[in-house]
Design an enzyme around this catalytic site. Structure first.
Site, mmCIF file in Angstrom:
data_model
loop_
_atom_site.group_PDB
_atom_site.id
_atom_site.type_symbol
_atom_site.label_atom_id
_atom_site.label_comp_id
_atom_site.label_asym_id
_atom_site.label_seq_id
_atom_site.Cartn_x
_atom_site.Cartn_y
_atom_site.Cartn_z
ATOM 1 N N ASN A 40 18.000 -32.791 -19.392
ATOM 2 C CA ASN A 40 19.109 -33.508 -20.022
ATOM 3 C C ASN A 40 19.185 -34.920 -19.454
ATOM 4 O OD1 ASN A 40 19.997 -31.426 -21.660
ATOM 5 N ND2 ASN A 40 21.347 -30.588 -20.102
ATOM 6 N N HIS A 41 19.311 -35.894 -20.307
ATOM 7 C CA HIS A 41 19.539 -37.256 -19.826
ATOM 8 C C HIS A 41 21.002 -37.398 -19.397
ATOM 9 C CE1 HIS A 41 15.694 -39.295 -21.183
ATOM 10 N NE2 HIS A 41 15.599 -38.059 -21.676
ATOM 11 N N PRO A 42 21.294 -38.245 -18.413
ATOM 12 C CA PRO A 42 22.638 -38.315 -17.817
ATOM 13 C C PRO A 42 23.642 -39.052 -18.702
ATOM 14 C CG PRO A 42 21.184 -39.903 -16.772
ATOM 15 C CD PRO A 42 20.339 -39.139 -17.729
#
Length: 224
Positions: free
Chosen positions: A90-92
């Site tokens: 997951n990208h932040p």
């Protein structure tokens, strides 16, 4: 080519994909697959173009081609189809920048990588019970547990835990129905055929192939 009359006569031919294949104690890993820091039980297989990292496969579990599995623990007899993604990164979303440069910083000459970011991913492992089937192109998100005997439909995106023997479809994934009645599910847990010795599986092959779930449980349930 088939000789004339073979189909009409009902001749049963072996599956060409099985011909010549022999699984055993060591995992069968396709030369184009990439495996890192993972453990495999007996009779396991990793298909072409698949990546497996920091994961555990129980006995008899396999993954087909072009899949990506990381930080995952699966039980015995799991069947993972082609193009499946288990535990994708997951990208932040909470940061002002989504790009790799904030956590894979060393590749850009911007300092050390963000170890805490990757530790979070490792702590949100995916867990699969026994005899789980994940269909083509499905995505299993971080931290999800999929119960024994569950089936995940093609292209489903699973973001929540899945009960034993449930069939999950759609985006986001939802329980369509259960494979069997509560009574049969309870009996299958008592039988726990996924824990049987290799020889016992072979002895019961006719029952696996030809008996209904009800008949199978009536024969093999220790409490019957």
């Amino acid at each position: 080519m088939l000789e004339e009359g073979q189909i009409a006569s009902g001749l049963l031919l072996p599956d060409p994909d099985t011909a010549g294949k022999s699984l055993g104690e060591a995992p069968s890993v396709h030369p184009t697959a990439q495996v890192r820091d993972s453990r495999f039980g007996r009779f396991c297989e990793v298909g072409a173009g698949t990546r497996v990292a920091e994961s555990v496969f129980g006995d008899y579990s396999y993954v087909a081609r072009d899949s990506d599995i990381i930080y995952t623990e699966m039980g015995r007899f799991c069947s993972i189809a082609a193009g499946v993604r288990i535990n994708p990164g997951n990208h932040p979303l909470e940061r002002v920048a989504l790009n790799h440069f904030t956590y894979r910083s060393s590749a850009y000459g911007l300092g050390e990588d963000d170890a805490a970011f990757f530790d979070w991913r490792r702590s949100h492992r995916v867990t699969l019970g026994h005899d789980v089937w994940i269909g083509h192109g499905a995505v299993i998100l971080p931290g999800v547990t999929i119960g024994t005997g569950a089936a995940i439909g093609a292209a489903a995106v699973v973001s929540k835990d899945v009960p034993d023997f449930a069939i999950v479809v759609g985006v986001p994934g939802r329980v369509l129905r259960y494979r069997f009645s509560p009574e049969i599910i309870a009996a299958l847990h008592r039988i726990a055929w996924w824990n049987w010795p290799h020889e016992q599986l072979g002895e019961a092959m006719h029952d696996f192939r030809h008996m209904s779930a009800e008949a199978f449980c009536a024969k093999h349930d220790p409490s019957a």
